[in-house]
Design a protein around this motif. Structure first.
Motif, short mmCIF file in Angstrom:
data_model
loop_
_atom_site.label_atom_id
_atom_site.label_comp_id
_atom_site.label_asym_id
_atom_site.label_seq_id
_atom_site.Cartn_x
_atom_site.Cartn_y
_atom_site.Cartn_z
N GLU A 171 -2.58 -2.99 6.60
CA GLU A 171 -2.71 -3.23 5.16
C GLU A 171 -2.14 -2.12 4.29
N GLY A 172 -1.88 -0.99 4.85
CA GLY A 172 -1.35 0.12 4.06
C GLY A 172 -0.41 0.98 4.88
N THR A 173 0.55 1.59 4.22
CA THR A 173 1.50 2.45 4.92
C THR A 173 1.09 3.91 4.88
N GLY A 174 0.26 4.29 3.92
CA GLY A 174 -0.13 5.69 3.79
C GLY A 174 0.91 6.53 3.10
N TRP A 175 1.84 5.91 2.39
CA TRP A 175 2.90 6.66 1.72
C TRP A 175 2.64 6.89 0.24
N GLY A 176 1.78 6.10 -0.39
CA GLY A 176 1.60 6.14 -1.84
C GLY A 176 1.27 7.50 -2.41
N CYS A 177 0.19 8.10 -1.98
CA CYS A 177 -0.20 9.40 -2.52
C CYS A 177 0.75 10.50 -2.07
N SER A 178 1.24 10.41 -0.85
CA SER A 178 2.16 11.43 -0.33
C SER A 178 3.44 11.49 -1.15
N ILE A 179 4.05 10.35 -1.39
CA ILE A 179 5.29 10.31 -2.17
C ILE A 179 5.04 10.71 -3.62
N SER A 180 3.95 10.21 -4.20
CA SER A 180 3.61 10.54 -5.58
C SER A 180 3.39 12.04 -5.74
N TYR A 181 2.70 12.64 -4.78
CA TYR A 181 2.45 14.08 -4.81
C TYR A 181 3.77 14.85 -4.76
N GLN A 182 4.67 14.44 -3.88
CA GLN A 182 5.97 15.11 -3.76
C GLN A 182 6.75 15.03 -5.07
N ILE A 183 6.72 13.89 -5.72
CA ILE A 183 7.44 13.72 -6.99
C ILE A 183 6.86 14.64 -8.06
N VAL A 184 5.54 14.64 -8.19
CA VAL A 184 4.89 15.44 -9.24
C VAL A 184 5.01 16.93 -8.96
N VAL A 185 4.69 17.36 -7.75
CA VAL A 185 4.61 18.78 -7.42
C VAL A 185 5.97 19.37 -7.04
N ASP A 186 6.63 18.77 -6.05
CA ASP A 186 7.88 19.34 -5.54
C ASP A 186 9.07 19.12 -6.48
N LYS A 187 9.20 17.92 -7.02
CA LYS A 187 10.37 17.61 -7.84
C LYS A 187 10.24 18.05 -9.29
N HIS A 188 9.00 18.01 -9.84
CA HIS A 188 8.81 18.34 -11.26
C HIS A 188 8.05 19.63 -11.50
N GLY A 189 7.65 20.32 -10.44
CA GLY A 189 6.94 21.58 -10.60
C GLY A 189 5.55 21.42 -11.20
N GLY A 190 4.96 20.25 -11.03
CA GLY A 190 3.65 19.97 -11.59
C GLY A 190 2.52 20.27 -10.63
N ASP A 191 1.36 19.70 -10.92
CA ASP A 191 0.17 19.92 -10.11
C ASP A 191 -0.61 18.61 -10.03
N TRP A 192 -1.26 18.37 -8.89
CA TRP A 192 -2.06 17.15 -8.71
C TRP A 192 -3.32 17.56 -7.97
N ARG A 193 -4.46 17.42 -8.62
CA ARG A 193 -5.74 17.80 -8.02
C ARG A 193 -6.65 16.58 -7.89
N CYS A 194 -7.51 16.64 -6.91
CA CYS A 194 -8.49 15.58 -6.69
C CYS A 194 -9.85 16.22 -6.51
N LEU A 195 -10.81 15.81 -7.35
CA LEU A 195 -12.20 16.24 -7.23
C LEU A 195 -13.01 15.00 -6.91
N SER A 196 -13.77 15.04 -5.83
CA SER A 196 -14.49 13.84 -5.42
C SER A 196 -15.65 14.17 -4.51
N GLN A 197 -16.72 13.39 -4.63
CA GLN A 197 -17.85 13.46 -3.73
C GLN A 197 -18.34 12.03 -3.50
N PRO A 198 -18.77 11.73 -2.29
CA PRO A 198 -19.26 10.37 -2.02
C PRO A 198 -20.36 9.96 -3.01
N ASP A 199 -20.27 8.75 -3.50
CA ASP A 199 -21.24 8.16 -4.43
C ASP A 199 -21.35 8.88 -5.77
#
Length: 101
Positions: free
Chosen positions: A51-79
């Motif tokens: 059902e999924g390739t596992g590429w979505g976040c990886s590619i998006s992260y590369q575009i934002v961080v590697d190509k545009h010099g940006g930052d992408w953070r995730c803060l999360s806890q179950p529930d």
């Protein structure tokens, strides 16, 4: 879900936040530390096999961080919810030079 856009002189920041109260099917309701650690890895997915390739976040992260010099953070806890903060600089040359040094 709350979405906020902040535009200042250094860049644009996008914030996506879910409190976890109306949990979505996937990780918006909160992620374990194991999932967060692998979130941007190629081929990683929380979806069932086929059902999924596992590429979505990886590619998006590369575009934002590697190509545009940006930052992408995730803060999360179950529930407790998940928050993604994506920052993209408006002055590409300034940010890229900083990352190169």
């Amino acid at each position: 879900m709350k979405v906020m856009v902040v535009d200042d002189e250094e860049g644009i920041q996008l914030l996506f936040k879910n409190s976890g109260k109306n949990q979505c099917k996937r990780s918006w309701g909160g992620m374990t530390s194991e999932v967060r650690k692998r979130l941007f890895s190629p081929f990683f997915t929380t979806k069932p096999v086929g059902e999924g390739t596992g590429w979505g976040c990886s590619i998006s992260y590369q575009i934002v961080v590697d190509k545009h010099g940006g930052d992408w953070r995730c803060l999360s806890q179950p529930d407790r919810g998940t928050e993604f903060a994506i920052e993209i600089p408006t002055r590409q040359s300034d940010r890229v030079e900083m990352k190169a040094n």
